[in-house]
Design a protein around this motif. Structure first.
Motif, PDB file in Angstrom:
ATOM      1  N   ALA A 484     -28.393  20.604 -20.143  1.00  0.00           N
ATOM      2  CA  ALA A 484     -27.626  19.533 -20.770  1.00  0.00           C
ATOM      3  C   ALA A 484     -26.291  19.339 -20.055  1.00  0.00           C
ATOM      4  CB  ALA A 484     -27.400  19.850 -22.245  1.00  0.00           C
ATOM      5  N   VAL A 485     -25.663  20.447 -19.654  1.00  0.00           N
ATOM      6  CA  VAL A 485     -24.400  20.379 -18.925  1.00  0.00           C
ATOM      7  C   VAL A 485     -24.617  19.735 -17.560  1.00  0.00           C
ATOM      8  CG1 VAL A 485     -22.670  21.791 -17.750  1.00  0.00           C
ATOM      9  CG2 VAL A 485     -23.291  22.306 -20.108  1.00  0.00           C
ATOM     10  N   VAL A 486     -25.700  20.155 -16.901  1.00  0.00           N
ATOM     11  CA  VAL A 486     -26.009  19.636 -15.569  1.00  0.00           C
ATOM     12  C   VAL A 486     -26.249  18.126 -15.617  1.00  0.00           C
ATOM     13  CG1 VAL A 486     -27.784  19.692 -13.773  1.00  0.00           C
ATOM     14  CG2 VAL A 486     -26.842  21.817 -14.654  1.00  0.00           C
ATOM     15  N   ARG A 487     -26.867  17.693 -16.705  1.00  0.00           N
ATOM     16  CA  ARG A 487     -27.216  16.276 -16.821  1.00  0.00           C
ATOM     17  C   ARG A 487     -25.966  15.405 -16.884  1.00  0.00           C
ATOM     18  NH1 ARG A 487     -29.537  13.305 -21.838  1.00  0.00           N
ATOM     19  NH2 ARG A 487     -30.240  11.355 -20.934  1.00  0.00           N
ATOM     20  N   VAL A 488     -24.912  15.917 -17.514  1.00  0.00           N
ATOM     21  CA  VAL A 488     -23.682  15.154 -17.646  1.00  0.00           C
ATOM     22  C   VAL A 488     -23.066  14.874 -16.274  1.00  0.00           C
ATOM     23  CG1 VAL A 488     -21.319  15.266 -18.565  1.00  0.00           C
ATOM     24  CG2 VAL A 488     -23.233  16.100 -19.927  1.00  0.00           C
ATOM     25  N   LEU A 489     -23.325  15.783 -15.338  1.00  0.00           N
ATOM     26  CA  LEU A 489     -22.555  15.820 -14.113  1.00  0.00           C
ATOM     27  C   LEU A 489     -23.326  15.404 -12.869  1.00  0.00           C
ATOM     28  CD1 LEU A 489     -19.661  16.930 -14.125  1.00  0.00           C
ATOM     29  CD2 LEU A 489     -20.562  19.072 -13.250  1.00  0.00           C
ATOM     30  N   CYS A 490     -24.622  15.693 -12.840  1.00  0.00           N
ATOM     31  CA  CYS A 490     -25.308  15.725 -11.546  1.00  0.00           C
ATOM     32  C   CYS A 490     -26.166  14.490 -11.266  1.00  0.00           C
ATOM     33  CB  CYS A 490     -26.182  16.966 -11.458  1.00  0.00           C
ATOM     34  SG  CYS A 490     -25.210  18.457 -11.580  1.00  0.00           S
ATOM     35  N   ASP A 491     -26.301  14.207  -9.979  1.00  0.00           N
ATOM     36  CA  ASP A 491     -27.166  13.125  -9.525  1.00  0.00           C
ATOM     37  C   ASP A 491     -28.602  13.614  -9.368  1.00  0.00           C
ATOM     38  OD1 ASP A 491     -24.881  11.312  -9.028  1.00  0.00           O
ATOM     39  OD2 ASP A 491     -24.384  12.838  -7.556  1.00  0.00           O
ATOM     40  N   ARG A 492     -28.701  14.791  -8.746  1.00  0.00           N
ATOM     41  CA  ARG A 492     -30.025  15.385  -8.578  1.00  0.00           C
ATOM     42  C   ARG A 492     -29.995  16.791  -9.115  1.00  0.00           C
ATOM     43  NH1 ARG A 492     -32.106  16.332  -3.360  1.00  0.00           N
ATOM     44  NH2 ARG A 492     -29.958  16.436  -2.628  1.00  0.00           N
ATOM     45  N   VAL A 493     -31.185  17.373  -9.304  1.00  0.00           N
ATOM     46  CA  VAL A 493     -31.241  18.736  -9.849  1.00  0.00           C
ATOM     47  C   VAL A 493     -32.364  19.530  -9.181  1.00  0.00           C
ATOM     48  CG1 VAL A 493     -32.769  18.117 -11.768  1.00  0.00           C
ATOM     49  CG2 VAL A 493     -31.245  20.080 -12.010  1.00  0.00           C
ATOM     50  N   MET A 494     -32.107  20.836  -9.023  1.00  0.00           N
ATOM     51  CA  MET A 494     -33.164  21.753  -8.578  1.00  0.00           C
ATOM     52  C   MET A 494     -33.301  22.821  -9.648  1.00  0.00           C
ATOM     53  SD  MET A 494     -32.642  22.625  -4.581  1.00  0.00           S
ATOM     54  CE  MET A 494     -31.067  23.430  -4.741  1.00  0.00           C
ATOM     55  N   GLU A 520     -39.649  22.496 -18.566  1.00  0.00           N
ATOM     56  CA  GLU A 520     -39.875  22.055 -19.934  1.00  0.00           C
ATOM     57  C   GLU A 520     -39.279  23.058 -20.930  1.00  0.00           C
ATOM     58  OE1 GLU A 520     -43.681  19.965 -22.083  1.00  0.00           O
ATOM     59  OE2 GLU A 520     -43.763  20.563 -19.981  1.00  0.00           O
ATOM     60  N   ALA A 521     -39.483  24.354 -20.620  1.00  0.00           N
ATOM     61  CA  ALA A 521     -38.935  25.397 -21.491  1.00  0.00           C
ATOM     62  C   ALA A 521     -37.409  25.319 -21.522  1.00  0.00           C
ATOM     63  CB  ALA A 521     -39.388  26.772 -21.002  1.00  0.00           C
ATOM     64  N   LEU A 522     -36.822  25.075 -20.348  1.00  0.00           N
ATOM     65  CA  LEU A 522     -35.357  24.955 -20.275  1.00  0.00           C
ATOM     66  C   LEU A 522     -34.877  23.772 -21.108  1.00  0.00           C
ATOM     67  CD1 LEU A 522     -34.394  25.579 -16.540  1.00  0.00           C
ATOM     68  CD2 LEU A 522     -33.707  26.934 -18.505  1.00  0.00           C
ATOM     69  N   LEU A 523     -35.613  22.668 -21.025  1.00  0.00           N
ATOM     70  CA  LEU A 523     -35.244  21.463 -21.770  1.00  0.00           C
ATOM     71  C   LEU A 523     -35.295  21.704 -23.274  1.00  0.00           C
ATOM     72  CD1 LEU A 523     -36.950  18.579 -19.807  1.00  0.00           C
ATOM     73  CD2 LEU A 523     -34.529  18.805 -20.347  1.00  0.00           C
ATOM     74  N   LYS A 524     -36.348  22.404 -23.690  1.00  0.00           N
ATOM     75  CA  LYS A 524     -36.510  22.668 -25.118  1.00  0.00           C
ATOM     76  C   LYS A 524     -35.442  23.610 -25.634  1.00  0.00           C
ATOM     77  CE  LYS A 524     -41.328  21.828 -26.100  1.00  0.00           C
ATOM     78  NZ  LYS A 524     -42.568  22.434 -25.591  1.00  0.00           N
ATOM     79  N   ALA A 525     -34.966  24.492 -24.741  1.00  0.00           N
ATOM     80  CA  ALA A 525     -34.006  25.510 -25.172  1.00  0.00           C
ATOM     81  C   ALA A 525     -32.635  24.916 -25.431  1.00  0.00           C
ATOM     82  CB  ALA A 525     -33.902  26.606 -24.129  1.00  0.00           C
ATOM     83  N   ALA A 526     -32.326  23.785 -24.797  1.00  0.00           N
ATOM     84  CA  ALA A 526     -30.998  23.202 -24.974  1.00  0.00           C
ATOM     85  C   ALA A 526     -30.780  22.898 -26.452  1.00  0.00           C
ATOM     86  CB  ALA A 526     -30.883  21.932 -24.143  1.00  0.00           C
ATOM     87  N   PRO A 527     -29.672  23.390 -27.033  1.00  0.00           N
ATOM     88  CA  PRO A 527     -29.500  23.226 -28.467  1.00  0.00           C
ATOM     89  C   PRO A 527     -29.213  21.768 -28.849  1.00  0.00           C
ATOM     90  CG  PRO A 527     -27.593  24.300 -27.512  1.00  0.00           C
ATOM     91  CD  PRO A 527     -28.603  24.166 -26.412  1.00  0.00           C
TER      92      PRO A 527
END
Lengths: 527, 311
Positions: A484-494, A520-527
């Motif tokens: 969720a933090v990365v999404r606020v900031l980043c253009d691309r992601v690995m 997917e697991a990481l996405l679900k874990a975001a509170p």
């Protein structure tokens, strides 16, 4: 239902040399059996102190309970003697703490620490206590209780240690569990597991829970009641749905707004650009295993490119090798093979001396702003050092450059002669960012720069990073465990797992349609 | 674990070798010789004596011969006690010195450890200031001052304790042991206070209190293990200091231990005795440093598993 714990007008002051600090100021709340009360607020809001006060756990002096009542089990905890409180602590009211790495005694085995409450409160024999400890370890989701019982704390990861802490808190069957930021030091995936465990235990055992957190998002699925605290006072209280859906107080609104959400406003499609600033090919970094001597691949055959002006997110849990990758790119960790091309030049084989001109152009921001600044250097010296080292400014120019850096990171110029300990965590991270951008680098690697910060501060720092990247046209590798933090900031992601990149792509497409199970697991874990 | 001990032992061989070499040549460069003050000795007798003790040979071959004997565990004959070997003399003197040193270190650990822990429990109060001021005094006061002072007070004014000897009169071991141990008690107090202060502020102490454990258990079980590691690491150097400190004590209290032999040997230019004592003490010090390092590492579970000691 009657209240399990009823706190009325609790007031705790710290009488320090610099005057009286009103840590807890006229705070009241109640907890019922089978109910979870969340106390939310930023660092220093008095949420922990209010719980420690009623259990006699605040350092005294300087701490002193000035007024109030705390009714539990038919008696006022604030009037109880130390001996009476000792009978209650660990048996009727148990606690788990923020940092599972430091909250377990490293000199005693897990089992030895687990059985203590049973031996002291329930007068069980060691064998009986051990029997119970093993079954409880199973209940908190530890697979091999027998082995765990005899193991040392350092042999476990943070998440496992927090499970041990929870088992230790539950072992004497308390009626009230106080969880003080139990997931703040953990990765989001582990955080999710621990939150689920707390919830499950609470329902299963029908106990009251006080859950202390700086992050409203964390308590969203857990809390029945919410108390929001700021500078020692309760600013808002209510049941969870009303707090989340129609917050009343500005501070609550601010806390809700701080939860990272949404994507970068001006995300640009950088895949089309042809001249990347950094291009890493088949990089491998290994470490020797202490016990067996085998080489362990922390970074396993990773390739990626970073465009100018781009922020690339690097996501994964602790131990996935993301920090090692960051350090390898800057040649702070020696990699075994592969190539690192920076601005068209191969830097992988450069000697330390040949590397020096490049050092100015690539910088790093670290996770812990408490540990990464030299406590014996003023902020001026910290910011001036890279400028002097790289011969970028001297005399009056140096002065001017340092003051401009202070402006850049949003700190008052008057603070420049102060030492790191005089600043809060967020301010220190601003200083660390200032130090990193002092030499006007082109590449900045930010290793979990907001993980140690409160959500409200996290939001400010993320905004600062976005602003600086834009202003100075930086390229950034942003390392985080939180999508969720990365999404606020980043253009691309690995996304990294066990030393390998399992998925990469544009931030929004990974967010909306993850291809790999782990993402997917990481996405679900975001509170 | 075994690897660690072996590699540390190998490292100490060159240390001892250098000590032997330096001592061997240094004592030869000191003016005078073992038979110089016996003025009545005939030149022929002196020559015969020197021949008997290889003193007529070139210095380097004396050195080689000494090393050869040493390799077989033979420290050579004493120059001043005819007919007795250095090995024998050390065997007579050392038990006394060892006993004195043992008492001193026990006194240092008991008094120093307890007062350090007590001070750390209530920092910056009288409970802290009083023992720590005494410790400062203990560190500042040299044994050659403390010894006579204690003799004056407890031996001469109060007449409670004997003022000299070792094992001859009841209670005559008290003053020497205490004099020797006092300074180390002071160091141990400061180290254990520092160690305990550090440990008692750790999160896991808060956990122990949150479990409702009695304060006694919190301090003794949860605090002490970590808090005493600096003290254990200091035991090696303390042992070296106590051995050399015992020479002064043995002189003040007229005790016939190894220290007295050593000091007399230096005055008499008893070359083999000086060398023998030096080699013996250097070896002991190396061994004790190794032991205290091992113990300190073993007390930390994380290091213990790295040493492979948990298998």
């Amino acid at each position: 239902m009657t209240a399990l714990l009823e706190v009325k007008n609790l007031t705790t002051y710290f009488h320090t040399r610099n005057g009286v600090v009103k840590a807890v100021d006229d705070v009241s709340f109640t907890v019922k059996s089978g109910e979870t009360l969340a106390i939310v607020g930023e660092s220093g809001s008095g949420k922990s102190v209010s719980c420690y006060s009623m259990l006699g756990l605040i350092p005294s002096p300087p701490g002193r309970i000035e007024a109030g009542e705390a009714w539990f089990d038919g008696r006022d905890l604030l009037k109880a003697s130390q001996a009476e409180l000792r009978q209650i602590r660990g048996s009727k009211i148990a606690m788990i703490f923020q940092d599972p790495m430091t909250s377990l005694n490293p000199y005693l085995t897990v089992g030895e620490q687990l059985i203590e409450p049973l031996i002291f409160h329930h007068k069980l024999s060691r064998a009986e206590a051990a029997e119970k400890a093993r079954s409880l370890l199973q209940e908190v989701g530890i697979r091999d209780p027998e082995k765990t019982y005899h193991a040392w704390p350092h042999e476990f990861s943070g998440g496992m240690r927090q499970r041990v802490m929870i088992a230790m808190a539950l072992i004497a069957e308390p009626k009230l569990l106080i969880a003080d930021e139990p997931t703040t030091a953990l990765d989001v995936t582990i955080q999710k597991q621990i939150l689920e465990l707390v919830k499950e235990i609470q329902q299963h055992r029908d106990i009251g829970v006080i859950f202390i957190s700086h992050d409203l998002a964390v308590v969203k699925d857990l809390a029945d009641q919410v108390v929001v605290m700021k500078t020692g006072r309760v600013v808002e209280r209510g049941d969870a749905p009303s707090i989340f859906n129609c917050p009343d107080h500005d501070y609550t609104k601010k806390l809700l707004a701080a939860i990272p959400a949404g994507s970068k406003a001006s995300a640009h499609d950088t895949a089309q650009m042809s001249h990347p600033l950094l291009s890493v090919n088949n990089l491998v970094t290994t470490f020797a295993d202490r016990h067996s001597g085998d080489r362990f691949k922390a970074v396993d055959d990773i390739s990626f490119e970073l465009q100018r002006g781009e922020i690339l997110g690097l996501v994964g849990e602790s131990g996935s090798g993301k920090s090692t990758l960051g350090r390898s790119v800057l040649k702070l960790a020696q990699s075994d093979s592969g190539s690192i091309v920076f601005d068209g030049e191969e830097i992988q084989d450069l000697t330390a001396k040949a590397m020096r001109p490049y050092r100015r152009r690539m910088q790093m921001i670290f996770q812990d702003p408490y540990a990464s600044l030299n406590p014996r250097m003023t902020i001026y010296d910290t910011l001036a050092e890279p400028l002097v080292l790289h011969d970028l400014a001297k005399g009056p120019q140096l002065n001017k450059a340092v003051l401009e850096l202070m402006d850049d990171v949003g700190l008052a110029r008057a603070y420049v002669r102060k030492y790191p300990h005089e600043f809060s965590g967020g301010q220190r991270q601003r200083i660390a960012i200032g130090r990193a951008i002092a030499t006007k680098p082109e590449l900045v690697i930010a290793d979990e720069p907001v993980s140690a910060l409160d959500v409200t501060i996290q939001k400010q720092i993320l905004e600062l990073i976005l602003h600086l990247v834009d202003k100075h046209h930086l390229s950034m590798l942003f390392i985080s465990h939180d999508l969720a933090v990365v999404r606020v900031l980043c253009d691309r992601v690995m996304v990294m797992k066990q030393g390998r990149v399992v998925e990469s792509g544009l931030m929004e497409s990974v967010w909306s349609s993850p291809q790999h199970d782990y993402t997917e697991a990481l996405l679900k874990a975001a509170p | 674990m075994l690897n660690f001990i072996l590699s540390r032992s190998m490292q100490s061989i060159p240390v001892i070798f250098v000590v032997i070499t330096i001592t061997f040549f240094l004592v030869r460069f000191a003016p005078g010789g073992p038979f110089d003050d016996e003025k009545s000795v005939e030149p022929e007798v002196k020559a015969a004596l020197e021949a008997q003790y290889r003193l007529d040979q070139p210095l380097f071959s004396q050195y080689a011969a000494y090393l050869g004997d040493l390799a077989q565990g033979d420290l050579g004959p004493s120059f001043k006690y005819p007919g007795r070997s250095v090995n024998e003399l050390i065997a007579t003197g050392f038990p006394v010195t060892a006993e004195l040193g043992l008492y001193a270190i026990l006194i240092a650990l008991c008094i120093g450890g307890i007062s350090g822990v007590v001070a750390a429990l209530k920092p910056n109060t009288a409970q802290d200031y009083v023992p720590m001021s005494l410790a400062m005094l203990g560190i500042c006061m040299p044994t050659f001052l403390l010894g006579p002072l204690l003799i004056l007070v407890f031996g001469i004014w109060l007449e409670w304790l004997p003022v000299s000897g070792w094992g001859d009169l009841p209670g005559d071991k008290i003053l020497p042991s205490f004099t020797l141990g006092a300074a180390y008690a002071a160091y141990v107090a400061r180290l254990s206070r520092g160690g305990m202060l550090e440990v008692m502020s750790q999160d896991y102490i808060r956990t122990a209190r949150a479990k409702g454990l009695p304060e006694r258990v919190v301090v003794l079980k949860h605090g002490l293990r970590g808090g005493m590691i600096p003290v254990v690491a200091y035991l090696g150097p303390a042992f070296a200091g106590i051995l050399s400190g015992s020479f002064v004590i043995e002189t003040i209290f007229q005790i016939h231990g190894l220290g007295r032999f050593y000091v007399q040997a230096a005055f008499n230019r008893d070359y083999t005795m000086i060398l023998g004592c030096t080699v013996f003490l250097a070896t002991l010090i190396v061994v004790f440093n190794l032991l205290s390092d091992l113990l300190a590492a073993w007390m930390n579970p994380r290091l213990r598993s790295q040493l492979g000691g948990n298998q």
